[in-house]
Design an enzyme around this catalytic site. Structure first.
Site, PDB file in Angstrom:
ATOM      1  N   ASP A  90     -15.020  14.585  43.997  1.00  0.00           N
ATOM      2  CA  ASP A  90     -15.190  14.936  45.410  1.00  0.00           C
ATOM      3  C   ASP A  90     -16.576  14.605  45.949  1.00  0.00           C
ATOM      4  O   ASP A  90     -16.751  14.472  47.153  1.00  0.00           O
ATOM      5  CB  ASP A  90     -14.936  16.435  45.614  1.00  0.00           C
ATOM      6  CG  ASP A  90     -16.035  17.284  44.997  1.00  0.00           C
ATOM      7  OD1 ASP A  90     -16.651  18.070  45.725  1.00  0.00           O
ATOM      8  OD2 ASP A  90     -16.295  17.143  43.788  1.00  0.00           O
TER       9      ASP A  90
ATOM     10  N   ASP B 208     -13.977  15.517  37.644  1.00  0.00           N
ATOM     11  CA  ASP B 208     -15.272  16.116  37.945  1.00  0.00           C
ATOM     12  C   ASP B 208     -15.060  17.635  37.880  1.00  0.00           C
ATOM     13  O   ASP B 208     -13.930  18.120  37.912  1.00  0.00           O
ATOM     14  CB  ASP B 208     -15.731  15.674  39.331  1.00  0.00           C
ATOM     15  CG  ASP B 208     -16.965  16.417  39.796  1.00  0.00           C
ATOM     16  OD1 ASP B 208     -17.940  16.482  39.029  1.00  0.00           O
ATOM     17  OD2 ASP B 208     -16.943  16.958  40.921  1.00  0.00           O
TER      18      ASP B 208
ATOM     19  N   ASP C 155     -19.708  11.061  42.539  1.00  0.00           N
ATOM     20  CA  ASP C 155     -18.473  10.572  41.920  1.00  0.00           C
ATOM     21  C   ASP C 155     -18.056   9.207  42.446  1.00  0.00           C
ATOM     22  O   ASP C 155     -17.203   8.552  41.842  1.00  0.00           O
ATOM     23  CB  ASP C 155     -17.331  11.565  42.164  1.00  0.00           C
ATOM     24  CG  ASP C 155     -17.604  12.927  41.550  1.00  0.00           C
ATOM     25  OD1 ASP C 155     -18.122  12.966  40.422  1.00  0.00           O
ATOM     26  OD2 ASP C 155     -17.315  13.948  42.204  1.00  0.00           O
TER      27      ASP C 155
END
Length: 465
Positions: A351, A151, A355
């Site tokens: 995080d 990410d 996600d």
């Protein structure tokens, strides 16, 4: 926005869709609810996490698959070694001793200890260095990683807007500190995240801010105030000026191409400078991406809900070629599953709440501990407690070393068992020697696994991959 993890604000106008969980930057906002609570994006994310977790195949260690059958076969063989010779008229005492010796030396104690000590010791070592691996199965899976996906916001970056560029325009007569002091004075009363970034940068430089009068804020446009008798406006270039001059437009374009959010500063209606604001890259991001690419033999992948321009700029800076931007949670899951369909063992690092479904769908999900949401931390298989990206290649290398020790231990255990069983079947193995050989092999594989408790095992992990 929580769901796309964009750290910089996104302007919304009448008729735009707003996700549940969106934070309103400033001003009044009236929103019409179009779906019931169970159909919100957040609710669907939780449902996707549950579904992915339920369908995610758990890798079983090789020894766990054969242990039960082996034990049954061993007991059956022991009974046969005792009963069959007696039926043929053999003496009871030597037959019983041979059967007892066989049962002892064929016992899979060393085989069982061959697997768990290396994995558990690797977990303990990783924990001392700020990586929480939730199970021995996860520690084994980490070493199988063939592709790593990241990410962007809060993972490769720090997740906080920061001033990156100060560009006084030609003819303004301002230096960098002058331009920053002027903008920060106007932004000081503002609650906007970009304004806080500008003020923080001025404080870091020790700049004294002049008091302002007649402060005003227009959501989506910017702020304005009077500073030392001069009318100053700070905000979006496209909103403050309908027609940007060519030099100013060129600077704006260059900053945006670099992934910056651009802020224009006007003094009495005349452009005097531009500020570039960005989410700062983590110091170890580029080195981590390079180490993982070398380790896996494949370039890392960037999966982000941020805009394509900012994602591409960051990817170029850290050496990622494969970029997927503007993704919602389901899009990330689809990207992970597409890689898995190609035979990749995907480790995803993230995080945010958005996600969590992809972390559950990935072969191994890794969460950033400090910035991670509760749902993400619960879903992930491993947690980087200290948010040190460099820990990721280290723990993968440690996992691979643990897997090699497991294989070595299995060879040692199998060699001892096979040799002792053959000696016993040939009738030349005394019971005390069989016990010593069995216990000795168990101690050897146990001590071999304990080597991963040493600090040098972690320090050498990146080079040992």
């Amino acid at each position: 926005i929580t769901l796309t993890t964009r750290v910089l604000p996104v302007a919304k106008t009448v008729g735009d869709e707003v996700f549940a969980g969106t934070s309103n930057g400033g001003g009044a906002l009236r929103v019409r609810v179009s779906r019931p609570a169970q159909e919100t994006v957040v609710a669907r994310i939780v449902a996707m996490v549950e579904q992915a977790s339920a369908t995610k195949a758990t890798t079983q260690l090789f020894i766990e698959k054969i242990e039960q059958r082996y034990s049954i076969g061993m007991v059956a063989a022991t009974v046969a070694l005792f009963v069959i010779p007696l039926l043929w008229g053999a003496d009871l005492r030597p037959t019983l001793l041979r059967a007892m010796t066989f049962m002892i030396v064929a016992s899979p104690c060393a085989v069982v200890l061959a697997t768990m000590p290396p994995l558990l010791c690797a977990m303990a070592n990783a924990g001392r260095h700020g990586v929480l691996v939730k199970s021995a199965v996860v520690m084994e899976q980490l070493g199988q990683t063939s592709r790593v996906a990241f990410d962007k916001t809060g993972t490769l970056t720090e997740g906080t807007p920061q001033l990156a560029d100060i560009r006084p325009l030609t003819g303004s007569g301002l230096r960098d500190d002058d331009l920053l002091r002027l903008a920060a004075a106007v932004e000081y009363p503002s609650e906007h995240p970009l304004g806080r970034a500008v003020v923080a940068a001025a404080r870091d430089r020790g700049l004294a801010l002049a008091p302002v009068r007649e402060f005003g804020s227009t959501p989506g446009v910017g702020v304005h105030a009077t500073v030392a008798g001069v009318r100053v406006a700070v905000g979006a270039p496209a909103r403050l000026l309908a027609d940007l001059t060519c030099p100013t437009a060129a600077v704006v374009s260059a900053l945006e191409e670099a992934g910056r959010t651009v802020v224009l500063v006007l003094r009495d209606g005349v452009p005097v400078g531009l500020l570039g604001i960005a989410d700062r890259l983590r110091a170890d991001a580029a080195a981590t991406v390079a180490a993982l690419s070398t380790m896996t033999g494949a370039t890392a992948l960037l999966l982000t809900g941020d805009n394509p321009r900012a994602a591409a700029a960051l990817a170029t800076e850290i050496g990622i070629d494969d970029v997927r931007a503007g993704l919602l949670p389901q899009d990330k899951v689809d990207a992970v599953r597409a890689l898995q369909a190609q035979g990749e063992r995907v480790a995803l690092v993230g995080d945010g709440v958005n996600d969590a479904p992809a972390l559950a769908a990935a072969h191994t999900g890794i969460a950033m501990g400090k910035a991670g949401s509760d749902l993400t931390l619960d879903t992930a298989d491993a947690v980087i407690v200290r948010d040190e990206l460099a820990s990721i290649p280290a723990v993968i290398a440690l996992s691979r070393r643990a897997r090699r020790l497991v294989a070595t231990n299995l060879v040692i255990a199998a060699t001892f068992i096979t040799g002792l069983v053959i000696l016993d079947l040939l009738g030349h193995l005394p019971l005390p020697l069989g016990v010593a050989g069995h216990e000795g092999s168990t101690v050897i594989v146990g001590l071999n696994g304990l080597r991963l408790l040493r600090n040098t095992a972690w320090q050498r992990a990146p080079a040992d991959s």
